[in-house]
Motif scaffolding. Structure first.
Motif, mmCIF file in Angstrom:
data_model
loop_
_atom_site.group_PDB
_atom_site.id
_atom_site.type_symbol
_atom_site.label_atom_id
_atom_site.label_comp_id
_atom_site.label_asym_id
_atom_site.label_seq_id
_atom_site.Cartn_x
_atom_site.Cartn_y
_atom_site.Cartn_z
ATOM 1 N N SER A 295 0.839 -1.205 0.000
ATOM 2 C CA SER A 295 0.000 0.000 0.000
ATOM 3 C C SER A 295 0.877 1.260 0.000
ATOM 4 C CB SER A 295 -0.981 -0.038 1.182
ATOM 5 O OG SER A 295 -0.590 0.846 2.195
ATOM 6 N N ILE A 296 2.011 1.205 0.719
ATOM 7 C CA ILE A 296 2.912 2.367 0.729
ATOM 8 C C ILE A 296 3.492 2.589 -0.664
ATOM 9 C CG2 ILE A 296 5.132 3.233 1.559
ATOM 10 C CD1 ILE A 296 4.525 2.050 4.248
ATOM 11 N N ASN A 297 3.984 1.502 -1.284
ATOM 12 C CA ASN A 297 4.567 1.611 -2.626
ATOM 13 C C ASN A 297 3.590 2.204 -3.628
ATOM 14 O OD1 ASN A 297 7.145 0.755 -2.208
ATOM 15 N ND2 ASN A 297 6.651 -1.420 -2.460
ATOM 16 N N LYS A 298 2.357 1.692 -3.551
ATOM 17 C CA LYS A 298 1.335 2.144 -4.491
ATOM 18 C C LYS A 298 1.074 3.642 -4.317
ATOM 19 C CE LYS A 298 -3.331 1.072 -5.513
ATOM 20 N NZ LYS A 298 -4.513 0.550 -4.845
ATOM 21 N N ARG A 299 0.963 4.052 -3.068
ATOM 22 C CA ARG A 299 0.639 5.439 -2.790
ATOM 23 C C ARG A 299 1.756 6.381 -3.240
ATOM 24 N NH1 ARG A 299 -2.645 8.423 1.104
ATOM 25 N NH2 ARG A 299 -3.575 6.551 1.958
ATOM 26 N N ILE A 300 3.003 5.964 -2.974
ATOM 27 C CA ILE A 300 4.134 6.813 -3.347
ATOM 28 C C ILE A 300 4.232 6.940 -4.864
ATOM 29 C CG2 ILE A 300 6.671 6.964 -3.297
ATOM 30 C CD1 ILE A 300 5.219 7.743 -0.702
ATOM 31 N N LYS A 301 3.870 5.851 -5.570
ATOM 32 C CA LYS A 301 3.906 5.889 -7.033
ATOM 33 C C LYS A 301 2.824 6.834 -7.558
ATOM 34 C CE LYS A 301 5.657 1.903 -8.800
ATOM 35 N NZ LYS A 301 5.391 0.471 -8.946
ATOM 36 N N GLU A 302 1.636 6.752 -6.945
ATOM 37 C CA GLU A 302 0.522 7.588 -7.418
ATOM 38 C C GLU A 302 0.686 9.046 -7.020
ATOM 39 O OE1 GLU A 302 -3.004 5.825 -5.880
ATOM 40 O OE2 GLU A 302 -2.942 4.149 -7.304
ATOM 41 N N LYS A 303 1.138 9.266 -5.780
ATOM 42 C CA LYS A 303 1.221 10.628 -5.250
ATOM 43 C C LYS A 303 2.584 10.856 -4.628
ATOM 44 C CE LYS A 303 -3.413 11.752 -5.097
ATOM 45 N NZ LYS A 303 -4.410 10.712 -4.911
ATOM 46 N N PRO A 304 3.602 11.073 -5.459
ATOM 47 C CA PRO A 304 4.972 11.212 -4.919
ATOM 48 C C PRO A 304 5.088 12.377 -3.939
ATOM 49 C CG PRO A 304 4.952 11.271 -7.344
ATOM 50 C CD PRO A 304 3.536 11.237 -6.909
ATOM 51 N N GLU A 305 4.194 13.369 -4.049
ATOM 52 C CA GLU A 305 4.305 14.535 -3.155
ATOM 53 C C GLU A 305 3.982 14.170 -1.706
ATOM 54 O OE1 GLU A 305 2.084 14.113 -5.479
ATOM 55 O OE2 GLU A 305 0.071 14.566 -4.738
ATOM 56 N N GLN A 306 3.411 12.971 -1.494
ATOM 57 C CA GLN A 306 3.093 12.587 -0.108
ATOM 58 C C GLN A 306 4.266 11.913 0.599
ATOM 59 O OE1 GLN A 306 -0.500 10.306 -0.029
ATOM 60 N NE2 GLN A 306 -1.754 12.006 -0.730
ATOM 61 N N ARG A 307 5.400 11.793 -0.151
ATOM 62 C CA ARG A 307 6.561 11.132 0.429
ATOM 63 C C ARG A 307 7.026 11.835 1.712
ATOM 64 N NH1 ARG A 307 10.670 9.826 -4.198
ATOM 65 N NH2 ARG A 307 9.788 11.839 -4.716
ATOM 66 N N MET A 308 7.004 13.150 1.654
ATOM 67 C CA MET A 308 7.455 13.944 2.795
ATOM 68 C C MET A 308 6.622 13.635 4.039
ATOM 69 S SD MET A 308 9.741 16.293 3.298
ATOM 70 C CE MET A 308 10.119 17.989 3.679
ATOM 71 N N LEU A 309 5.306 13.538 3.852
ATOM 72 C CA LEU A 309 4.437 13.268 4.998
ATOM 73 C C LEU A 309 4.649 11.864 5.538
ATOM 74 C CD1 LEU A 309 1.054 14.996 4.179
ATOM 75 C CD2 LEU A 309 3.033 15.846 5.394
ATOM 76 N N LEU A 310 4.931 10.933 4.643
ATOM 77 C CA LEU A 310 5.227 9.573 5.079
ATOM 78 C C LEU A 310 6.488 9.591 5.938
ATOM 79 C CD1 LEU A 310 4.212 6.634 4.657
ATOM 80 C CD2 LEU A 310 6.007 6.406 2.957
ATOM 81 N N GLY A 311 7.460 10.391 5.516
ATOM 82 C CA GLY A 311 8.679 10.560 6.296
ATOM 83 C C GLY A 311 8.386 11.128 7.673
ATOM 84 N N VAL A 312 7.487 12.118 7.722
ATOM 85 C CA VAL A 312 7.131 12.715 9.012
ATOM 86 C C VAL A 312 6.493 11.666 9.914
ATOM 87 C CG1 VAL A 312 5.637 14.402 10.160
ATOM 88 C CG2 VAL A 312 6.885 15.050 8.103
ATOM 89 N N ALA A 313 5.585 10.858 9.343
ATOM 90 C CA ALA A 313 4.914 9.832 10.137
ATOM 91 C C ALA A 313 5.924 8.834 10.690
ATOM 92 C CB ALA A 313 3.862 9.114 9.296
ATOM 93 N N ALA A 314 6.875 8.403 9.839
ATOM 94 C CA ALA A 314 7.884 7.441 10.286
ATOM 95 C C ALA A 314 8.797 8.083 11.325
ATOM 96 C CB ALA A 314 8.699 6.940 9.101
ATOM 97 N N ASN B 284 0.321 21.656 5.337
ATOM 98 C CA ASN B 284 0.068 20.666 4.292
ATOM 99 C C ASN B 284 -1.424 20.428 4.104
ATOM 100 O OD1 ASN B 284 2.832 20.009 5.564
ATOM 101 N ND2 ASN B 284 2.891 18.932 3.624
ATOM 102 N N SER B 285 -2.189 21.519 4.144
ATOM 103 C CA SER B 285 -3.642 21.346 4.130
ATOM 104 C C SER B 285 -4.112 20.662 2.848
ATOM 105 C CB SER B 285 -4.332 22.693 4.300
ATOM 106 O OG SER B 285 -3.843 23.608 3.351
ATOM 107 N N ARG B 286 -3.444 20.972 1.707
ATOM 108 C CA ARG B 286 -3.908 20.374 0.455
ATOM 109 C C ARG B 286 -3.760 18.853 0.497
ATOM 110 N NH1 ARG B 286 -0.438 21.662 -3.810
ATOM 111 N NH2 ARG B 286 -0.400 23.747 -2.913
ATOM 112 N N GLU B 287 -2.584 18.377 0.960
ATOM 113 C CA GLU B 287 -2.360 16.930 1.041
ATOM 114 C C GLU B 287 -3.371 16.279 1.994
ATOM 115 O OE1 GLU B 287 0.093 19.142 1.062
ATOM 116 O OE2 GLU B 287 1.932 18.342 0.147
ATOM 117 N N LEU B 288 -3.613 16.930 3.149
ATOM 118 C CA LEU B 288 -4.514 16.328 4.126
ATOM 119 C C LEU B 288 -5.921 16.176 3.566
ATOM 120 C CD1 LEU B 288 -3.650 17.660 7.676
ATOM 121 C CD2 LEU B 288 -2.691 15.813 6.363
ATOM 122 N N GLN B 289 -6.357 17.148 2.752
ATOM 123 C CA GLN B 289 -7.677 17.011 2.133
ATOM 124 C C GLN B 289 -7.689 15.866 1.134
ATOM 125 O OE1 GLN B 289 -9.501 20.710 0.667
ATOM 126 N NE2 GLN B 289 -8.183 21.723 2.134
#
Lengths: 225, 111
Positions: free
Chosen positions: A30-49, A208-213
């Protein structure tokens, strides 16, 4: 919540590993798929980790006179869905098991199950419920993260109780004993984790309001505040 | 308001950490005259509890590597926290700068 190396009977160790494996595999996908579809969310994934890294390294004192640590998995579960936290939690637990002799390889499956599966699923579910009940955003985050933290430790207590039933009172008596060690200690820490998660989430909403929406975490009107 | 709220939450976290340190008193040394340990890890307490519930249980696997001393252990824990905090700081810096530049661009566009 770390069950020490070798402190689960072989059958239990294998059982929990088998139970955790599909979540980790599905989470990776699921992580791989999401990063491929929406690379701009990589930063937030980093924050979560990163948040999980920090929080699970902080051993904090509690009113019971012992120390324990938060888990930090609630934030990522709310952002990326609960399964995404299974592989992230595994990385943290591996780091601690291999380098710090904190937790262990034989108990990795059980520890993943409590910290990186039960906790995140609880966080995501409670956040959904709180949102449906129209509770304020910050309070929903707090509630989800602190309950996830607490439930992680309740799970560890249950795992140990299954493995080591009390000779007199059986699993229930044993669970009460382990919960006395883990869950009670954890209450103030769970509150701390809820508060810290809300602080980071406030910053995420601001920047990151746009990503959160897009991730369906906040509704459009909530972000304007 | 948001900033005020964050500040209050941080103060609450600090209070939650500080209060136990102040509330929990070290019990008097036991019969053997040894100091009683306080604020030990709950993981260790659970290990001791396993020992009381099933005294016959022998751990069947030992850690491959153990930090040679408490200092090395805290070094690694600090490293773990630093990695995480470092990344969060990086994100915060990026996000703030981006927000500032966006604002500046909006203003420039309006002029």
């Amino acid at each position: 919540m770390h069950i020490m190396e070798g402190f689960l009977p072989v059958k239990h160790a294998i059982g929990w590993s088998i139970a955790s494996a599909p979540f980790v595999a599905y989470g990776l996908r699921s992580i791989n798929k999401r990063i491929k579809e929406k690379p701009e969310q990589r930063m937030l994934l980093g924050v979560a980790a990163a948040f999980t890294f920090v929080l699970s390294a902080l051993k904090m004192p509690s009113v019971t006179g012992s120390c324990s640590h938060p888990t930090g998995t609630g934030l990522g579960a709310i952002l990326f869905g609960p399964v995404a936290m299974a592989p992230i939690g595994m990385v943290v637990l591996l780091f601690q098991a291999i380098l710090l002799a904190h937790g262990g390889l034989t108990t990795l499956g059980a520890n993943i199950f409590s910290m990186a599966i039960v906790g995140p699923f609880a966080a995501a579910a409670i956040y959904r419920l709180a949102k449906a009940a129209r509770l304020p955003f910050g309070f929903s985050i707090f509630l989800a993260a602190s309950c996830a933290d607490l439930l992680t430790y309740v799970t560890t207590s249950a795992q140990l109780a299954f493995a080591f039933p009390d000779p007199v009172g059986g699993i229930t008596a044993s669970f009460v004993k382990f919960a006395g060690v883990f869950a009670i200690t954890q209450i103030p820490l769970a509150i701390s984790e809820g508060l810290l998660t809300a602080v980071v989430m406030n910053a995420l909403v601001r920047f990151n309001s746009r990503e959160l929406q897009e991730m369906d975490v906040t509704a459009p009107q909530e972000v304007q505040a | 308001m948001k900033r005020y709220q964050n500040m209050l939450m941080m103060i609450a976290v600090i209070a939650l950490v500080a209060l136990p340190l102040w509330m929990v008193k070290r019990p008097a040394p036991g019969a053997d005259g040894k100091e009683v340990q306080i604020f030990a890890g709950s993981d260790d307490k659970a290990k001791d509890l396993v020992g009381t519930i099933s005294p016959d249980y022998k751990p069947w696997f030992t850690p491959l590597m153990e930090p040679p001393s408490g200092e090395i252990g805290s070094l690694l824990f600090a490293l773990q926290a630093a990695l995480g905090a470092g990344f969060i700081g990086y994100w915060y810096g990026c996000a703030r700068t981006r927000a500032k530049l966006d604002q500046a661009n909006h203003r420039a566009a309006r002029c």
